[in-house]
Design an enzyme around this catalytic site. Structure first.
Site, PDB file in Angstrom:
ATOM      1  N   GLU A  37       0.829  -1.206   0.000  1.00  0.00           N
ATOM      2  CA  GLU A  37       0.000   0.000   0.000  1.00  0.00           C
ATOM      3  C   GLU A  37       0.865   1.259   0.000  1.00  0.00           C
ATOM      4  OE1 GLU A  37      -1.942  -3.390   2.229  1.00  0.00           O
ATOM      5  OE2 GLU A  37      -0.023  -2.330   2.365  1.00  0.00           O
ATOM      6  N   TYR A 106      10.525  -9.640   8.967  1.00  0.00           N
ATOM      7  CA  TYR A 106      10.475  -9.587  10.424  1.00  0.00           C
ATOM      8  C   TYR A 106       9.336  -8.628  10.787  1.00  0.00           C
ATOM      9  CZ  TYR A 106      15.000 -11.783   9.879  1.00  0.00           C
ATOM     10  OH  TYR A 106      16.002 -12.649   9.524  1.00  0.00           O
ATOM     11  N   GLY A 259       7.139  -5.010  -6.617  1.00  0.00           N
ATOM     12  CA  GLY A 259       6.526  -3.716  -6.863  1.00  0.00           C
ATOM     13  C   GLY A 259       5.770  -3.623  -8.169  1.00  0.00           C
ATOM     14  N   ASP A 262       1.980  -3.759  -7.476  1.00  0.00           N
ATOM     15  CA  ASP A 262       1.561  -2.489  -6.871  1.00  0.00           C
ATOM     16  C   ASP A 262       1.556  -1.387  -7.930  1.00  0.00           C
ATOM     17  OD1 ASP A 262       1.609  -3.907  -4.463  1.00  0.00           O
ATOM     18  OD2 ASP A 262       3.686  -3.333  -4.072  1.00  0.00           O
TER      19      ASP A 262
END
Length: 330
Positions: A37, A106, A259, A262
């Protein structure tokens, strides 16, 4: 308020500077920001549109780095909350000469995973035209799932157009069946759904673009579905029955695929914000996805309007000639 609002988990990405060396053996890394996002937010702003990003990060130092980076890119940070208890999610990413890099995440029990609805229920949605959501945020915790459900209802109540990228992350879910059920339920609440054929195979058991589109058109609120079909392009289908296969762009060398999806989403979103047709929106998504895979960063390939125009010119195509304002029609 901004034209676009999006909600998600940001990541501090430690990207290896050593090409084709494993993460374990790399010793030099460059610090960047990433997250699906967040990538969309950066790309949307780069194309000249206003955007607000909703999330929670640690107070410092990684949270401070994210907030400062967002401001540098021009992304609104009015709703970037800070936690003095939980840490910011981060990722180590391999650098590769081509193809998919290895990553190590992580993000368990991160600050974003504790973003609750009572923190965001007073957000000013005045003037927001599109809300972009993905299947990643609800995967990070039960709290995130509940927050997203309530936020979507708030968006629906305020008649705000919702785009949803299925964006599967199996490692973040407790089981594949839970992931499938949850993602499909969220997708049914969106106005436009942006799955890929590989995701369709997992979610619905089919790689046929039209069958994937039909499922979401027949089982939810969606007025349009745009299915990513890899290098071939994307398949468009609307509730009114319009269908089209929008060709992809030739890429001589794929440097890094991170990416690209996106980039496709931000291409579709920004085209709709500009009143382009759904076919032109898919074309822009294809273009930005093609530009992104030729760069090593998570969002380095996202263009400005001038760069996008030059790319179209180099390919001999144009977005001009649209016959409908799709976003308004929906």
């Amino acid at each position: 308020m901004s034209e676009l609002i999006t909600l998600g988990e940001p990541l501090v990405v430690f990207a290896s500077d050593e090409c084709d060396v494993s993460i374990a053996k790399s010793s030099k890394f460059t610090k960047r920001i990433g997250g699906a996002e967040l990538n969309v937010a950066i790309g949307t702003k780069r194309l000249g549109h206003s955007v607000q990003y909703i999330t929670q990060v640690e107070e410092e130092p990684l949270g401070e780095y994210i907030a400062e980076s967002l401001s540098k890119y021009g992304v609104g940070t009015d709703y970037v909350f800070q936690s003095d208890e939980y840490l910011t999610g981060h990722q180590f990413k391999q650098r590769v000469s081509h193809g998919d890099p290895d990553v190590a995440n992580y993000r368990k029990d991160s600050a974003a995973s504790h973003l609750s609805f009572n923190m965001i229920d007073q957000i000013d949605l005045t003037g927001v035209k599109i809300a972009h959501l993905t299947g990643i945020f609800p995967a990070i915790s039960r709290t995130a799932q509940n927050t997203l459900k309530l936020f979507i209802q708030q968006l629906i109540d305020n008649h705000i157009f919702i785009s949803f990228d299925t964006n599967l992350r199996p490692a973040l879910w407790p089981s594949e069946s839970t992931m499938i059920d949850s993602i499909n339920e969220f997708a049914k609440l969106a106005d436009i759904v942006l799955p890929g054929i590989h995701e369709g195979e997992t979610l619905l058991g089919t790689r046929d673009p039209e069958s994937i589109a039909d499922y979401y058109l027949n089982n939810g609120r969606a007025s349009a579905v745009v299915v990513k079909v890899g290098p071939k392009g994307s398949f468009v289908k609307t509730r009114s029955g319009h269908t089209n296969m929008i060709s992809g762009f030739r890429v001589d060398k794929v440097v890094d695929t991170v990416g690209a999806g996106d980039g496709f989403a931000l291409g579709v979103i920004t085209a709709l914000l500009e009143g382009k047709s759904i076919d032109s929106a898919a074309l822009r998504g294809n273009a930005i996805g093609a530009l992104q895979v030729q760069t090593p960063g998570d969002n380095d390939g996202y263009p400005t309007q001038d760069q996008l125009t030059k790319f179209y010119d180099s390919q001999g195509v144009s977005e001009e000639g649209e016959v409908q304002n799709y976003a308004r029609e929906v």
